[in-house]
Design a protein around this motif. Structure first.
Motif, PDB file in Angstrom:
ATOM      1  N   UNK A  47      60.114  47.128  14.835  1.00 21.13           N
ATOM      2  CA  UNK A  47      60.423  48.562  14.721  1.00 21.13           C
ATOM      3  C   UNK A  47      60.107  49.352  15.995  1.00 21.13           C
ATOM      4  N   UNK A  48      60.196  48.694  17.131  1.00 16.99           N
ATOM      5  CA  UNK A  48      59.955  49.363  18.417  1.00 16.99           C
ATOM      6  C   UNK A  48      61.143  49.104  19.338  1.00 16.99           C
ATOM      7  N   UNK A  49      61.208  49.877  20.391  1.00 13.21           N
ATOM      8  CA  UNK A  49      62.263  49.691  21.388  1.00 13.21           C
ATOM      9  C   UNK A  49      61.813  48.667  22.426  1.00 13.21           C
ATOM     10  N   UNK A  50      62.761  47.954  23.033  1.00 14.64           N
ATOM     11  CA  UNK A  50      62.390  47.044  24.125  1.00 14.64           C
ATOM     12  C   UNK A  50      61.723  47.813  25.256  1.00 14.64           C
ATOM     13  N   UNK A  51      60.859  47.154  26.006  1.00 11.96           N
ATOM     14  CA  UNK A  51      60.176  47.772  27.142  1.00 11.96           C
ATOM     15  C   UNK A  51      60.748  47.157  28.416  1.00 11.96           C
ATOM     16  N   UNK A  52      61.218  48.022  29.304  1.00 17.76           N
ATOM     17  CA  UNK A  52      61.813  47.555  30.556  1.00 17.76           C
ATOM     18  C   UNK A  52      60.976  48.046  31.723  1.00 17.76           C
ATOM     19  N   UNK A  53      60.692  47.144  32.658  1.00 18.65           N
ATOM     20  CA  UNK A  53      59.964  47.488  33.883  1.00 18.65           C
ATOM     21  C   UNK A  53      60.887  47.203  35.066  1.00 18.65           C
ATOM     22  N   UNK A  54      61.120  48.218  35.903  1.00 17.15           N
ATOM     23  CA  UNK A  54      61.966  48.086  37.086  1.00 17.15           C
ATOM     24  C   UNK A  54      61.106  48.146  38.339  1.00 17.15           C
ATOM     25  N   UNK A  55      61.538  47.426  39.359  1.00 16.05           N
ATOM     26  CA  UNK A  55      60.812  47.455  40.631  1.00 16.05           C
ATOM     27  C   UNK A  55      61.805  47.404  41.786  1.00 16.05           C
ATOM     28  N   UNK A  56      61.638  48.311  42.728  1.00 21.34           N
ATOM     29  CA  UNK A  56      62.400  48.314  43.970  1.00 21.34           C
ATOM     30  C   UNK A  56      61.386  48.143  45.089  1.00 21.34           C
ATOM     31  N   UNK A  57      61.620  47.145  45.947  1.00 14.70           N
ATOM     32  CA  UNK A  57      60.668  46.881  47.029  1.00 14.70           C
ATOM     33  C   UNK A  57      61.411  46.662  48.344  1.00 14.70           C
ATOM     34  N   UNK A  58      60.978  47.362  49.379  1.00 16.59           N
ATOM     35  CA  UNK A  58      61.517  47.117  50.717  1.00 16.59           C
ATOM     36  C   UNK A  58      60.874  45.847  51.247  1.00 16.59           C
ATOM     37  N   UNK A  59      61.708  44.913  51.697  1.00 14.51           N
ATOM     38  CA  UNK A  59      61.203  43.632  52.177  1.00 14.51           C
ATOM     39  C   UNK A  59      61.082  43.569  53.695  1.00 14.51           C
ATOM     40  N   UNK A  60      61.801  44.444  54.388  1.00 10.44           N
ATOM     41  CA  UNK A  60      61.705  44.459  55.843  1.00 10.44           C
ATOM     42  C   UNK A  60      63.061  44.684  56.478  1.00 10.44           C
ATOM     43  N   UNK A  61      63.056  44.788  57.803  1.00  8.84           N
ATOM     44  CA  UNK A  61      64.270  45.003  58.576  1.00  8.84           C
ATOM     45  C   UNK A  61      64.476  43.807  59.483  1.00  8.84           C
ATOM     46  N   UNK A  62      65.709  43.287  59.471  1.00  8.56           N
ATOM     47  CA  UNK A  62      66.012  42.065  60.211  1.00  8.56           C
ATOM     48  C   UNK A  62      67.339  42.214  60.948  1.00  8.56           C
ATOM     49  N   UNK A  63      67.539  41.380  61.985  1.00  9.37           N
ATOM     50  CA  UNK A  63      68.861  41.339  62.611  1.00  9.37           C
ATOM     51  C   UNK A  63      69.895  40.873  61.583  1.00  9.37           C
ATOM     52  N   UNK A  64      71.110  41.358  61.700  1.00  8.57           N
ATOM     53  CA  UNK A  64      72.162  41.062  60.724  1.00  8.57           C
ATOM     54  C   UNK A  64      72.390  39.558  60.555  1.00  8.57           C
TER      55      UNK A  64
END
Length: 114
Positions: A47-64
């Motif tokens: 009788x509960x709603x699903x729990x969602x956890x989101x994460x956005x993480x910068x991993x770094x800057x690299x040459x193309x």
């Protein structure tokens, strides 16, 4: 953007996307900043709603030219390597908005054309 298929981890579901964006001020577009976007969806208690956890993480800057190797590394680390869907916008803000709308994003978000 590389969009990996959702995965079941027992009763939990998880998803992953890797985003490669142009670096502001790099007019020659020789570098990219890499972000990972992930979620975990926990099954609901009775009788509960699903729990969602989101994460956005910068991993770094690299040459193309290193972006492909980074994606290969992500594939190697997955227990069951899967082929991601690949979407390109080329820095076009309108294509970015269309992609967000297609994926269920918020209308008007992401004005930078990543």
């Amino acid at each position: 953007m590389w969009i990996f298929p959702a995965r079941q981890l027992g009763p939990r579901e998880s998803g992953l996307a890797v985003l490669s964006v142009f670096v502001e001020g790099d007019e020659a577009r020789r570098t990219r900043t890499i972000y990972t976007i992930g979620y975990v969806l926990e099954p609901p208690a009775p009788r509960a709603r699903p729990v969602r956890a989101d994460e956005v993480a910068e991993q770094g800057t690299v040459p193309v030219d290193r972006v492909g190797r980074i994606i290969e590394g992500v594939l190697r680390r997955l227990d069951e390597p899967e082929i991601p869907g690949v979407r390109e916008t080329g820095g076009d803000a309108e294509k970015w908005k269309e992609l967000l709308a297609e994926l269920g994003g918020v209308s008007g978000a992401g004005e930078s054309g990543r």
